[in-house]
Design a protein around this motif. Sequence first.
Motif, mmCIF file in Angstrom:
data_model
loop_
_atom_site.group_PDB
_atom_site.id
_atom_site.type_symbol
_atom_site.label_atom_id
_atom_site.label_comp_id
_atom_site.label_asym_id
_atom_site.label_seq_id
_atom_site.Cartn_x
_atom_site.Cartn_y
_atom_site.Cartn_z
ATOM 1 N N ASN A 32 0.820 -1.226 0.000
ATOM 2 C CA ASN A 32 0.000 0.000 0.000
ATOM 3 C C ASN A 32 0.847 1.266 0.000
ATOM 4 O O ASN A 32 0.400 2.315 -0.484
ATOM 5 N N SER A 36 1.380 4.469 -5.290
ATOM 6 C CA SER A 36 1.260 5.715 -6.029
ATOM 7 C C SER A 36 2.343 5.917 -7.082
ATOM 8 O O SER A 36 2.152 6.696 -8.027
ATOM 9 N N LEU A 96 -7.051 4.533 2.149
ATOM 10 C CA LEU A 96 -7.012 4.126 0.742
ATOM 11 C C LEU A 96 -8.307 4.514 0.031
ATOM 12 O O LEU A 96 -8.287 4.948 -1.133
ATOM 13 N N CYS A 99 -8.157 8.095 -0.832
ATOM 14 C CA CYS A 99 -7.350 8.312 -2.039
ATOM 15 C C CYS A 99 -8.167 8.035 -3.298
ATOM 16 O O CYS A 99 -8.113 8.796 -4.273
ATOM 17 N N SER A 112 -2.685 10.419 0.984
ATOM 18 C CA SER A 112 -1.497 9.579 0.797
ATOM 19 C C SER A 112 -0.611 9.605 2.038
ATOM 20 O O SER A 112 -0.030 8.576 2.417
ATOM 21 N N TYR A 177 -6.494 2.061 -5.826
ATOM 22 C CA TYR A 177 -6.718 2.333 -4.408
ATOM 23 C C TYR A 177 -7.959 1.602 -3.895
ATOM 24 O O TYR A 177 -7.966 1.099 -2.763
ATOM 25 N N CYS A 181 -8.007 -1.161 -0.965
ATOM 26 C CA CYS A 181 -8.861 -0.958 0.205
ATOM 27 C C CYS A 181 -9.630 -2.230 0.539
ATOM 28 O O CYS A 181 -9.646 -2.677 1.695
#
Length: 409
Positions: A32, A36, A96, A99, A112, A177, A181
């Motif tokens: 996680n 990004s 998450l 995001c 983030s 994301y 999650c």
Amino acid sequence: MIETDLAPDPERATGRRLTALLAATSAVTAANVYLSQPLTGAAAASFGVAPDALGAVPTATQLGYATGILLLVPAGDSHDRRRLILGLGAASALALAACALSPSVAWLIVSSFAVGLLSPVPQLVTPLAVALADRGAPGVGRGRIVGIVQAGLLTGVLASRAYAGAVGDLLGWRAVYACSCVLTLLLMLVLRRALPHVPSGSRSGQAAGGAGYRATLLSLPRLFASQPLIRRITLSGALVGVAFGAFWTALTFLLEKEYGFGPTGIGLFGLVAAASALASPHAGRLAERFGHRGALAALIGLVVVGWLLLLPGGGGLGWIVAGVVVLDVGVWGSQAASQTALFALDPAVHSRLNTLYFTFRFLGIALGSLAGTLAWADSGWSAVALVGVITTAAGLIVAVLPVGRRSGR
């Protein structure tokens, strides 16, 4: 062997299943933190901004992660690690989701940071795994357990870039994301049923609640100064981290300029280092058999060899592939050996030892990323390799030179 309160019959298969689950937990939660990196271009396009505007997103995640290690992991010595892991996992799933639903760049940056802040679960999982193993046979198999859990963490780090790039290309960056999650929530449900309750290292701290947490947090400088072994291992880890950060940052520039790789190719290239995940369990055993100093000498020495293989840079992709494998085996193997040595100390401070080690480690990686960028901009790959060789050699010297009578084997 690990035994649980839910399964009183201490069969080896039960221990293996729980160890595998803890390794999977490290993989998912570590992944996680790195989601990004391949998504910044796509996210920037969706917000209608330049890609540089999204450069703060992975930086915010890493800063959040370092903050979480420093502020949250010490609580493992004063609180129930099971509850901490479940709580952080559920909270990170919410981050998450934030995001995925971000309406602006600023929202995504803040979310983030929250993802990173709430993701230091692997640093709680490892001492929990050691504590569970010690309930069956104190001190036996610590290196193997540390290595297996770290192999899970490494798998998550390496696979996250490829996973995020593939899902992002197929379904869009927000879906990455969202999927993470859901996966994190499902994992927490499994852990809630499977993880036993294990008392924290400091029972008095647990009873004291918040006071125990404050005491553990404030004790970090004193713990760092208490033993030469702790100082040597944490400082050596930071120096190797500088070399590691410089490599992976500058490698992107090298692959783009010299070989024409795009973001997807660069993300997949990270899987070349997957061999290091297989080596981590053996690194822990090496530390148990030959002592941490001998193990670190061999493994950090491998990092030096990896940099020597990488010296040709644009001279051939084969040199880079070989160098990546050797360097990563040394980096992650030395991390497993370092943790094995630290976990041979007082169990009451295992979470704080993890905090010290990984705080220094990530500071080193962050500094290495900056150093690698500056070296590349100034003189290209040869300067990056020089940074890597010098800092790795310094880490090797710090790790193996005897310091005081109580520095350990």
